[in-house]
Structure formats: C-alpha cells, structure tokens
Design a protein around this motif. Structure first.
Motif, PDB file in Angstrom:
ATOM      1  N   ARG A 515       0.839  -1.194   0.000  1.00 41.92           N
ATOM      2  CA  ARG A 515       0.000   0.000   0.000  1.00 41.92           C
ATOM      3  C   ARG A 515       0.879   1.251   0.000  1.00 41.92           C
ATOM      4  N   ASN A 516       0.572   2.152  -0.936  1.00 44.69           N
ATOM      5  CA  ASN A 516       1.304   3.415  -1.074  1.00 44.69           C
ATOM      6  C   ASN A 516       2.783   3.202  -1.388  1.00 44.69           C
ATOM      7  N   LYS A 517       3.115   2.078  -2.014  1.00 47.18           N
ATOM      8  CA  LYS A 517       4.499   1.798  -2.395  1.00 47.18           C
ATOM      9  C   LYS A 517       4.614   1.840  -3.914  1.00 47.18           C
ATOM     10  N   LYS A 518       5.698   2.453  -4.362  1.00 47.83           N
ATOM     11  CA  LYS A 518       6.020   2.449  -5.786  1.00 47.83           C
ATOM     12  C   LYS A 518       7.173   1.487  -6.019  1.00 47.83           C
ATOM     13  N   PHE A 519       7.083   0.719  -7.112  1.00 49.38           N
ATOM     14  CA  PHE A 519       8.126  -0.246  -7.419  1.00 49.38           C
ATOM     15  C   PHE A 519       9.472   0.465  -7.587  1.00 49.38           C
ATOM     16  N   LEU A 520      10.533  -0.229  -7.216  1.00 47.43           N
ATOM     17  CA  LEU A 520      11.882   0.334  -7.311  1.00 47.43           C
ATOM     18  C   LEU A 520      12.193   0.757  -8.741  1.00 47.43           C
ATOM     19  N   VAL A 521      11.907  -0.124  -9.697  1.00 50.54           N
ATOM     20  CA  VAL A 521      12.097   0.183 -11.119  1.00 50.54           C
ATOM     21  C   VAL A 521      10.812  -0.208 -11.841  1.00 50.54           C
ATOM     22  N   PRO A 522      10.120   0.729 -12.477  1.00 51.44           N
ATOM     23  CA  PRO A 522       8.890   0.380 -13.194  1.00 51.44           C
ATOM     24  C   PRO A 522       9.202  -0.281 -14.531  1.00 51.44           C
ATOM     25  N   ASN A 523       8.151  -0.588 -15.289  1.00 53.50           N
ATOM     26  CA  ASN A 523       8.342  -1.198 -16.609  1.00 53.50           C
ATOM     27  C   ASN A 523       9.161  -0.274 -17.501  1.00 53.50           C
ATOM     28  N   GLU A 524      10.057  -0.856 -18.311  1.00 53.25           N
ATOM     29  CA  GLU A 524      11.003  -0.077 -19.108  1.00 53.25           C
ATOM     30  C   GLU A 524      10.323   0.652 -20.256  1.00 53.25           C
ATOM     31  N   ALA A 525       9.331   0.002 -20.878  1.00 54.11           N
ATOM     32  CA  ALA A 525       8.595   0.627 -21.978  1.00 54.11           C
ATOM     33  C   ALA A 525       7.141   0.765 -21.568  1.00 54.11           C
ATOM     34  N   PRO A 526       6.485   1.833 -21.929  1.00 53.88           N
ATOM     35  CA  PRO A 526       5.068   1.999 -21.565  1.00 53.88           C
ATOM     36  C   PRO A 526       4.234   0.817 -22.051  1.00 53.88           C
ATOM     37  N   LEU A 527       3.309   0.374 -21.228  1.00 50.24           N
ATOM     38  CA  LEU A 527       2.452  -0.758 -21.570  1.00 50.24           C
ATOM     39  C   LEU A 527       1.404  -0.294 -22.581  1.00 50.24           C
ATOM     40  N   ARG A 528       1.608  -0.680 -23.824  1.00 50.00           N
ATOM     41  CA  ARG A 528       0.726  -0.247 -24.904  1.00 50.00           C
ATOM     42  C   ARG A 528       0.077  -1.425 -25.611  1.00 50.00           C
ATOM     43  N   CYS A 529       0.877  -2.447 -25.942  1.00 48.04           N
ATOM     44  CA  CYS A 529       0.402  -3.570 -26.752  1.00 48.04           C
ATOM     45  C   CYS A 529       0.076  -4.746 -25.839  1.00 48.04           C
ATOM     46  N   TRP A 530      -1.145  -4.786 -25.321  1.00 48.40           N
ATOM     47  CA  TRP A 530      -1.522  -5.859 -24.397  1.00 48.40           C
ATOM     48  C   TRP A 530      -3.004  -6.169 -24.534  1.00 48.40           C
ATOM     49  N   GLY A 531      -3.406  -7.307 -23.957  1.00 52.26           N
ATOM     50  CA  GLY A 531      -4.796  -7.709 -24.069  1.00 52.26           C
ATOM     51  C   GLY A 531      -5.148  -8.798 -23.073  1.00 52.26           C
ATOM     52  N   LEU A 532      -6.441  -9.113 -22.982  1.00 55.50           N
ATOM     53  CA  LEU A 532      -6.956 -10.130 -22.067  1.00 55.50           C
ATOM     54  C   LEU A 532      -7.848 -11.092 -22.821  1.00 55.50           C
ATOM     55  N   LYS A 655       4.569  -9.625 -10.277  1.00 53.83           N
ATOM     56  CA  LYS A 655       4.994 -10.512 -11.360  1.00 53.83           C
ATOM     57  C   LYS A 655       5.000  -9.780 -12.695  1.00 53.83           C
ATOM     58  N   VAL A 656       3.935  -9.038 -12.954  1.00 56.85           N
ATOM     59  CA  VAL A 656       3.810  -8.342 -14.233  1.00 56.85           C
ATOM     60  C   VAL A 656       4.939  -7.340 -14.410  1.00 56.85           C
ATOM     61  N   ASN A 657       5.241  -6.578 -13.368  1.00 54.70           N
ATOM     62  CA  ASN A 657       6.291  -5.569 -13.466  1.00 54.70           C
ATOM     63  C   ASN A 657       7.646  -6.212 -13.755  1.00 54.70           C
ATOM     64  N   ALA A 658       7.934  -7.361 -13.136  1.00 51.33           N
ATOM     65  CA  ALA A 658       9.196  -8.052 -13.406  1.00 51.33           C
ATOM     66  C   ALA A 658       9.247  -8.542 -14.849  1.00 51.33           C
ATOM     67  N   LYS A 659       8.126  -9.034 -15.362  1.00 55.45           N
ATOM     68  CA  LYS A 659       8.096  -9.521 -16.744  1.00 55.45           C
ATOM     69  C   LYS A 659       8.265  -8.380 -17.743  1.00 55.45           C
ATOM     70  N   LEU A 660       7.874  -7.181 -17.350  1.00 58.47           N
ATOM     71  CA  LEU A 660       8.000  -6.029 -18.242  1.00 58.47           C
ATOM     72  C   LEU A 660       9.310  -5.280 -18.030  1.00 58.47           C
ATOM     73  N   GLY A 661      10.251  -5.896 -17.296  1.00 56.37           N
ATOM     74  CA  GLY A 661      11.577  -5.308 -17.145  1.00 56.37           C
ATOM     75  C   GLY A 661      11.783  -4.503 -15.895  1.00 56.37           C
ATOM     76  N   GLY A 662      10.835  -4.490 -14.971  1.00 58.83           N
ATOM     77  CA  GLY A 662      10.974  -3.703 -13.758  1.00 58.83           C
ATOM     78  C   GLY A 662      11.471  -4.524 -12.589  1.00 58.83           C
ATOM     79  N   THR A 663      11.606  -3.858 -11.442  1.00 62.90           N
ATOM     80  CA  THR A 663      12.055  -4.502 -10.204  1.00 62.90           C
ATOM     81  C   THR A 663      11.158  -4.024  -9.079  1.00 62.90           C
ATOM     82  N   THR A 664      10.641  -4.940  -8.288  1.00 61.86           N
ATOM     83  CA  THR A 664       9.730  -4.578  -7.204  1.00 61.86           C
ATOM     84  C   THR A 664      10.466  -3.825  -6.102  1.00 61.86           C
ATOM     85  N   ALA A 665      11.519  -4.425  -5.569  1.00 58.41           N
ATOM     86  CA  ALA A 665      12.255  -3.827  -4.459  1.00 58.41           C
ATOM     87  C   ALA A 665      13.603  -4.510  -4.351  1.00 58.41           C
ATOM     88  N   ARG A 666      14.448  -3.996  -3.494  1.00 62.01           N
ATOM     89  CA  ARG A 666      15.725  -4.634  -3.170  1.00 62.01           C
ATOM     90  C   ARG A 666      16.016  -4.375  -1.706  1.00 62.01           C
TER      91      ARG A 666
END
Length: 815
Positions: A515-532, A655-666
């Motif tokens: 809660r109220n935490k921002k990931f250490l490193v967000p996704n490297e490229a903006p999430l544009r091409c995705w779907g469900l 999980k999603v942020n790590a798959k998109l090139g980010g890092t949750t925390a260290r």
C-alpha cells in the motif's frame, strides 16, 4: 518487432521477446585473469596419414596437416586440493544457542576395508531376486568371513574387512532354499543363480580424519570412506523399515495421511553422515515425506485413481460403449503394473493369502471374457474344459464375483491371472507418479510443520532408528550421540526493503504490504500492446468462476489504476478483450495475433482469465505462449477477477512488473554501489529429475544476476539426459554464454566480474568434486573464451543443501 502486422505466421515467425536491462555501471579498471593457466597445456595432435592419398576437388593431393584438438578443458587439471574453509564467524545480530538436527559421532572405526563389485545372477536380474539370493542361508555359509562381515547396497557394491586375493564365485540353489528337493525339479527349470564378487577398491577410513585435520586433499579416498560409513548406518534400518534411499518409514507409526487417488503420504526419517565444523563427523537427521500406494483393494484404488464417482459403475467405464475400445480410465489402471499384491477372498486358505504376487500387466479382458482350459483328471490340459474366471471361482471357491466386468490382472508368473476384485495392494510401495493438483495440496499441508512439531517428529524418527540397539553399528564400533548438537548462532536483524523513494521494514511477518508503495524500477517501456482473454470450462463441477463482460472491464480499470499507483507506466487504457473460449491453445492464438494485429507490434503482455485452479489450462497456455509465440503471459483466476480485490492486484503486479523489465524492491543498502565493491555475479543452478518409472529427461536450470545489487535475474533451462545430475558442457555453454554476454554489456560496462558466486543445489558431498571438476571448469572456460588474458574473474563455489534447518531455539525471542 514493431511496424509489421502479425497476420502471417510463416512470414513473421514469432521469436522470444528480449528485455533491456539496467544501464551500465562503472566498476573501474579490469584486473588480471587468474583462470589463465600459468603453464602450457600439452596439445593433443592428430595427423592425416600420407597413405590415404586424399585429394582436393581439383585433384591436387592434400599434404599431411597437423591438427590441434582443442576440446581439452585446461581447468579440469586445476581442481583445488582443498574445499573452501570457513574464514571466521559473524558478529552481527543477537547471539543465541541452537539445537541442531545433527548428532555427533562419538566413536568411529579407523580400519581399512575393501570394496567389491558384486553380480548376482544375470546382469538384468530383478532386485527381488538379488535380495533373496544375497539373504540365502547357502550364501551365508559360503561367503568368506560369514555374511555378518559384509555390507551390501542391494545392487552392485559390497564392503568387507575380508581381503579376497581372488574373485569369489558361488552357485546358490534357491530350490533348496525354498525347501524343494532339487532331484525332483527338471534340469531346465532349476532355480540356480551365480554370485560373483571381485575387489574393486580399498577404503581407508583414516582418510576422513586426515582430511579433517588438513593432512590430505579432498578426493576419491575421502568420498569412498564416507560412502562406506553411509552404508554402514543404512544396513540395519533398511531391513527393519520401508527404505527409500536414505529415508526410512514405518507404516505402523501412525504418521500418514490419505491424499486421494489411492495414495497416502507418510512421514519418515532421513539420515546421512556428514563432515562438519570442529573437525568431526555428524549424522544429519530430518523428517522425510514420501507418497505410497494405500493398502487397499485394487477396485477401490482404481476408482479413486481415475476420479470415478461410483464403484458400481466402474466396471463399465473403462471401455467406450459404442466402439468397445479402451479409454483413459483403462490407461490409468495400467499404473498398477510392477506393484506387489496379495489375493484375498472367501474360502481361500491363510497360507495362500500370504503369498505376494507382482503385477505384470492389466489385460483388456474382463473376468467374463478371459477363458482358459481347466485340466480334467487323466487328460492333458489341451483337452480340458474351457471356462472363464467367473465360472472358475464359482466352482472352486463357491463365490460369485461382484464386478466380473473389471479387467483381469496378469502376474509376472507365467499363466497366472486374477480377477481385479480379489487383488489387494501390498503395503509399503512407493507411488512413483507425479501427484495431481489436489494431491499436491494435501501433501504440502501434511508436510508443513511448526518447528516444535518438526522437532518432535525428528526425535520420534531417531528413536525408530534405534542407534544404540543397531547390531551393525555395534559390530563396527560406530557410536552416535543420542542428544542433538547444541551450537552457538546469531539471529540476524531482518533487512529493510528499498522501494522507489521509500523503505519498508517487514520484520518477521513474512507478508508484503504494498500500500502506497512504488516499485523500485517500473516497466522499461510503456504498456501499450496488451490484451486479455477469458477461458471457460465446460465442466460446471470445477471450482472457480467465469466473469461477465462488465466484471472484466471493472477488473481492467482497477488493474491499470493499481499499476499506475505502484509507478507503472500504462499508455493503453483500453486493451483488447477477447470473449470466452473453451480451448486454451485456440484462446492463446487468437489473443496473440489479435493484440499484435491491432497495434501492429509484438504483444508486450497477454493476460488470461482462468475458470478454475486446474493445472491443465495453465500448462497449455504457458506452453503455447512461451514456446510457440515467445510472449509474456499472466494467468489470473476468474473468481479473483469477480472479487476485484486491490491486494490481489498488487500481488499480481509484482509478477507483471518483473516480466515487463521492472524490479519490485531490493534490500536497502548503506552504499549506492550495493553490497559489492567490485563487479560480482551470482549464479544459481539445479537439476530436477522425473519421478521413478517415468521416462522423462532431467532438466538443468541456471539463473544469473542481472544488476549490480543481485536483485534481478535471468534464467535458462535445458534437458540434461536421463537422471544425470552433472550439468553437461553443452548445456552450460548454451545457457550461460548469452547470459554472460548480456551481463557484461548491460551491467558492468563491458567488464568481467571480479567475483562469481556459484550456488549449486541438489548435490551431496560425494558429488562436490564432479561439480568443481566439470561444471566450475566449464564456467571458467566460457569466461576465458569471452575475454582477453588481462581480464580476470575470481570464482567462489557454494553448494547449497536442504538438510540443515534449525529445529529448536534454546535462548532466543519467541516472536
């Protein structure tokens, strides 16, 4: 690649998407490469013989050429003579005392023993036959020194203090052993088996003490001595209890639980001899859990194994009613093969009920259909009366089979069959197949224990082993302290987690609060091409749920809001949403090409909403997207989509942020450069093997740290032969070479690591040398081929083992 529509798979074949890792880090000047051999290695040479008169394409003769064979790895000749020793003791944290699950060996033999290669019968003789021949009275009377002087592994190795100058041969008559008169047995049916014993090595137990005192190197002599002592402590309990490698189980001890499918989980005890700090040997003990077939009737087991609901209709369910062909239920029944069983029914004598049979096959004939010639007195069998099994049991035992339509069980003994309903599983037989999802869940619940309960289970296991009453240990003078080792330890302060512009101290709660935490490193490229895509299951009995369009839309908007709250960058707030599909492969294909064609680019992320917790849908989606399309995927449960819980979003987004090139925390660090003052790489490796009886290959997996904090990792996986623990040279090259290149290019600015820590799981002490001689040597060679002689890497080998948990805290805070 962007700019090309994904309409034609043949024109635009999918490839695995790649990540751009963190920016380069300046580590300073390179140092000399200590891997470079200080002396030249003699090259092996090969010559093309002149006598072959080989010609080139234009007819010109080829002159003999000296060819250097470069497949010799020089680092195999540089195996360290000593394993790394502990440099000192830590000072951080709070000093406490711990009771370990290890027991000191107070007295051990220091004599010389001899190792022998043993062959009983033919090379392909069954284990049961080998066991019976080795345990025969005739061999006990013939073998030099008596059978008590021998330790046997039940396969091909034996040890004894007897030094046999020549090979020992004996012919064992099992007819006599079974009380039969050999003269009444036809010559071609005699039960004779040859036993051959040949000395293969000398085992000097003084090598252990010499190594512990630093007088000799760690080598085969030390390994052979430890292996011998391991078999000494294994000899007696393996005859008293159910033995699976180094684990022992007692079905009457009460520590078991049904997990479904005719399978029961059983808790036992594991023991193994280890060399430890303080120049001493210890016996490491721990709880062990394994699944066994439940002692029950075959129809009951098959009914549970196949998931059939009604035992009365089971006999009619293993065939298709229209075609008459066998189906998946019959295939499942085949799992009974190679198991021991006994036969029990009315009017069967007690002696006959004690006979143990082995399943050779499950026939696709029922007791009604299986017919044979019943011998008529005074006539040969060929002229006998033809009956089926139903008639036979009515006439001989005066019983009527309850389920005559069940398949027939064929025994390994020739011309011996039984109706399935009279067969009962013999106890203590390991279940060799992979557990399904429900069985795995129950197995985990049974195995997970609080520390105090685990300690009690270990204590019960050591009492079951009965070291003080073990006649083999007493014979060899091996004494094991009944009280566990108490040692000094330190409770380290839990680390603080570093997020983006904030920190969090979780303490010992073991829960993430985002809660109220921002990931250490967000996704490297903006999430544009995705779907469900929404996946449905025709079976309404499955637990879960399928959300409607409104619920999916609400989930997507909450998902985007949560990701942006954690610092994620989302460009497209209206992703493609595909309607319900029942076929996972088709669902994956439609979503992949639909998203790609809509945005004219390769999909960044595909989210699949699953209707239940079944592993089948999950595995098919992952196989399609990982292997066929090379696209990142995230599976979510339909029931969770309906609930639309913010905490669930946060958990999935890690999980999603790590798959998109980010890092949750260290881990929060006092220095911006992290824990390491010089370029450091962490490598982890493990090899997993299929369950016994399953002909699947072993898999080698390796992972490499991909930032200067060792917080992000990339991995590779390859098949590694059949039950082969050492990772092959080819696999090491295939997995590590691209990871090493990526590391040097994106983490260290083109520089090699000064230090490499290699964590290798799944190997015992007897396999350490193989890891150092082959795997570590191959890693060194890969680095050497990538760099100039002036660069350098310092390796550290760390072998992780799972048998040293602490089970009791004597003087620590119980918080």
């Amino acid at each position: 690649a962007s700019g090309a529509p994904l309409r034609d798979p043949a024109r635009d074949p999918p490839v695995a998407s790649q990540q751009t890792l963190p920016s380069r880090v300046d580590w300073g000047d390179p140092v000399r490469n200590p891997f470079q051999p200080d002396h030249p290695i003699s090259d092996e040479v090969a010559y093309v013989p002149e006598s072959q008169n080989l010609n080139q394409a234009d007819g010109t003769p080829i002159q003999p050429v000296r060819q250097v064979l470069t497949d010799v790895n020089p680092y195999r000749l540089q195996v360290p003579s000593q394993l790394m020793r502990r440099p000192g003791f830590g000072r951080d944290g709070k000093a406490i005392q711990l009771r370990l699950n290890s027991h000191a060996i107070s007295n051990a033999p220091n004599a010389r023993y001899y190792q022998y290669a043993v062959q009983v019968g033919k090379p392909d003789s069954k284990r049961g036959l080998i066991k019976n021949v080795w345990g025969s009275r005739e061999l006990a009377s013939k073998i030099p020194g008596g059978i008590r002087e021998w330790i046997y592994d039940g396969n091909t190795l034996a040890w004894s203090k007897q030094n046999l100058p020549n090979e020992f041969h004996a012919m064992i008559d099992m007819d006599k052993e079974k009380g039969r008169d050999p003269s009444t047995v036809p010559e071609d049916k005699r039960d004779l088996h040859r036993v051959a014993i040949r000395k293969s090595a000398t085992v000097d137990l003084n090598n252990i003490y010499a190594y512990l005192n630093g007088q000799v190197d760690f080598g085969p002599g030390v390994i052979d001595a430890i292996n011998f002592l391991d078999h000494v402590i294994r000899e007696w309990p393996s005859k008293q209890h159910i033995n699976i490698k180094k684990s022992y189980f007692d079905r009457n001890a009460g520590q078991k639980e049904l997990v479904g499918g005719g399978v029961e989980a059983m808790r036992g005890i594991y023991q193994s001899i280890r060399m430890a700090e303080g120049k001493r040997m210890v016996v490491n003990v721990d709880v062990s859990h394994t699944c066994f077939w439940n002692k029950s009737s075959f129809p009951m087991i098959v009914n549970q194994l196949s998931g059939h609901m009604d035992l009365d209709t089971l006999p009619y369910s293993w065939r298709d009613r229209q075609s008459g062909r066998t189906n998946n239920k019959f295939t499942t029944m085949k799992r009974l093969k190679r198991n021991d069983f006994f036969v029990s029914h009315k009017n069967r004598s007690e002696r006959e009920s004690k006979v143990i049979w082995k399943v050779h096959d499950i026939l696709d004939k029922s007791a009604k259909e299986y017919k044979f010639k019943l011998r008529v007195p005074g006539k040969p069998r060929e002229e006998g009366r033809e009956v089926n099994l139903v008639q036979y049991y009515q006439e001989k035992y005066q019983i009527y089979l309850q389920w005559p339509d069940l398949p027939v069980v064929q025994c390994t003994k020739k011309n011996t069959v039984y109706p399935m309903e009279v067969c009962n599983m013999h106890e203590g037989q390991r279940y060799p197949y992979k557990l399904n999802e429900q069985q795995t869940s129950k197995m985990i619940k049974f195995a997970v224990q609080p520390p105090e309960h685990r300690l009690q289970a270990i204590q019960a296991g050591t009492r079951m082993l009965g070291w003080d009453k073990d006649p083999v240990l007493n014979h060899y003078g091996l004494r094991i302290n009944a009280e566990p080792i108490i040692t000094k330890a330190r409770v380290l302060n839990p680390p603080t987690l570093q997020f983006n512009k904030s920190t969090f101290a979780p303490g010992t709660k073991g829960r993430w609060d985002l809660r109220n935490k921002k990931f250490l490193v967000p996704n490297e490229a903006p999430l544009r091409c995705w779907g469900l895509a929404v996946l449905t299951d025709p079976s309404s009995a499955q637990r879960g749920g399928t959300p409607n369009q409104g619920q999916v839309n609400a989930f997507v908007q909450s998902f985007i809001q949560a990701y942006q709250g954690h610092g994620g960058i989302v460009e497209n707030r209206n992703p493609l949403i595909n309607g319900p599909q029942s076929d996972p492969a088709k669902c994956a294909e439609l979503l992949f090409y639909g998203v790609g064609n809509k945005h004219n680019a390769r999909p960044q992320l595909l989210i699949f909403i699953l209707p239940n917790t079944s592993a089948d849908n999950y595995l098919r989606i992952k196989k399609s997207c990982d292997c066929r399309y090379g696209s990142f995927t995230q599976c979510v449960q339909g029931a969770q989509v309906i609930k639309n819980n913010p905490q669930y979003h946060s958990n999935v987004l890690m999980k999603v942020n790590a798959k998109l090139g980010g890092t949750t925390a260290r881990v929060a660090m006092p220095s911006p450069s992290g824990h390491f003052s010089r370029p450091t790489m962490i490598i982890g490796a493990d090899v997993s093997h299929a369950a016994p009886g399953i002909g699947a290959p072993s898999y080698a997996a390796m992972t490499v740290s991909m930032d200067k904090y060792a917080a992000r990792y990339a991995a590779g996986v390859q098949t590694n032969g059949f039950r082969v623990e050492t990772i092959s040279t080819r696999n090491l090259r295939d997995m590590l070479t691209p990871l090493f290149r990526h590391w040097t290019a994106n983490v260290s600015g083109g520089r090699l690591p000064d230090h490499v820590y290699y964590f290798r799981d799944g190997v015992s002490e007897t396999q350490f040398l193989n890891v150092i001689k082959y795997e570590v040597a191959d890693i060194k060679e890969i680095w050497n081929e990538m760099v100039t002689p002036q660069a350098g890497v310092k390796p550290h080998e760390v072998s992780t083992r799972e048998r040293y948990p602490t089970v009791d805290k004597l003087s620590a805070d119980h918080k």
